[in-house]
Design an enzyme around this catalytic site. Structure first.
Site, PDB file in Angstrom:
ATOM      1  N   ASP A   1       2.099  -0.004  -6.645  1.00  0.00           N
ATOM      2  CA  ASP A   1       1.173  -0.200  -5.401  1.00  0.00           C
ATOM      3  C   ASP A   1       1.002   0.776  -4.126  1.00  0.00           C
ATOM      4  OD1 ASP A   1       1.042  -2.829  -6.551  1.00  0.00           O
ATOM      5  OD2 ASP A   1       2.644  -3.848  -5.317  1.00  0.00           O
TER       6      ASP A   1
ATOM      7  N   ARG B   1       2.399   0.081 -12.770  1.00  0.00           N
ATOM      8  CA  ARG B   1       1.267   0.138 -11.690  1.00  0.00           C
ATOM      9  C   ARG B   1       1.683   0.228 -10.494  1.00  0.00           C
ATOM     10  NH1 ARG B   1      -3.453  -3.411 -14.871  1.00  0.00           N
ATOM     11  NH2 ARG B   1      -3.556  -2.313 -16.942  1.00  0.00           N
TER      12      ARG B   1
ATOM     13  N   ARG C   1       9.799  -5.415  -3.804  1.00  0.00           N
ATOM     14  CA  ARG C   1       9.626  -5.690  -2.280  1.00  0.00           C
ATOM     15  C   ARG C   1       9.828  -7.021  -1.563  1.00  0.00           C
ATOM     16  NH1 ARG C   1       4.060  -3.592  -1.484  1.00  0.00           N
ATOM     17  NH2 ARG C   1       4.403  -3.924   0.828  1.00  0.00           N
TER      18      ARG C   1
END
Length: 247
Positions: free
Chosen positions: A62, A60, A205
């Site tokens: 972002d 999923r 990230r």
């Protein structure tokens, strides 16, 4: 309203999907008409097969994150050929989303739970670019790949990555096994490649930002201690790609 003209056996269909996530609020469908990759795909597929479609994805991603090799599956009673289905869905999708491959799989296949390895890549520009900045983070000066690779080695293995995740509940399993992590160069960009059995939300990230500002030993210390040594902001989502999923 969908009208069934005849019954055919339920098929499990797997797709490999590429998308530019810049203008999407992530993969997962959200209430209120928010623009998501899952949403535009399900709308297009439902229109073609004339029945509701529910996609399950390997990851999923972002808001603003891209994919070269997202994998999703859905079940359908439609008898339409997969070649025709792929052509039709790509004709309805916006230019920023593309189905690259489609095939029928066994009933037990699940895009998320059947996945063995997921690979992400993060691209960084050392010089500004009016075009490439849509698909890369920006650092502003030359990066020390030797130092970065020493930091990357500290990520490999099974660790609790809770400190490098966003929005994890106390009951959630936050352990991940990283199989490989390394920095290199690709044309005019620096690229970080990481593969693991699973990833937590915003984990890649945060890890990119941590390594950019860390000295060798610091990333390992944060994982051991379960706390960050300094405040951390996740890297720009523009540079992140879900690259491939292995089954």
């Amino acid at each position: 309203m969908y009208v069934k003209l005849f019954y055919s056996p339920m098929r499990n269909v797997r797709m490999i999907i590429e998308y530019d996530g810049t203008d999407y609020a992530g993969w997962q469908k959200q209430p209120g008409g928010v623009n998501t990759v899952q949403g535009v795909l399900e709308t297009a597929l439902s229109r073609i097969v004339q029945e509701p479609v529910l996609l399950t994805a390997a990851g999923r991603t972002d808001r603003g994150v891209h994919a070269r090799g997202q994998v999703a599956n859905f079940r359908t009673e439609s008898a339409m050929s997969l070649e025709r289905l792929m052509h039709a869905v790509n004709g309805l999708l916006p230019d920023t989303v593309c189905v690259r491959n489609i095939r029928e799989v066994s009933d037990t296949f699940h895009a998320r739970y059947s996945a063995l390895v997921r690979e992400y890549r993060y691209f960084i520009l050392e010089k500004r670019s009016a075009i490439d900045q849509r698909y890369a983070g920006y650092h502003g000066f030359p990066l020390d790949l030797e130092r970065l690779n020493l930091c990357a080695k500290e990520i490999v293995g099974r660790h609790d990555f809770a400190v490098y995740a966003k929005g994890c509940s106390s009951a959630e399993n936050t352990f991940c096994t990283v199989y490989g992590a390394a920095w290199g160069r690709h044309e005019d960009m620096v690229v970080f490649k990481i593969s693991a059995n699973r990833f937590l939300r915003t984990m890649v990230r945060f890890l990119v930002s941590a390594q950019l500002g860390a000295s060798p030993g610091e990333v390992e210390e944060t994982l051991r201690a379960g706390r960050l040594l300094k405040s951390l902001v996740p890297a720009n989502p523009a540079g992140l790609f879900l690259w491939q999923v292995v089954y």
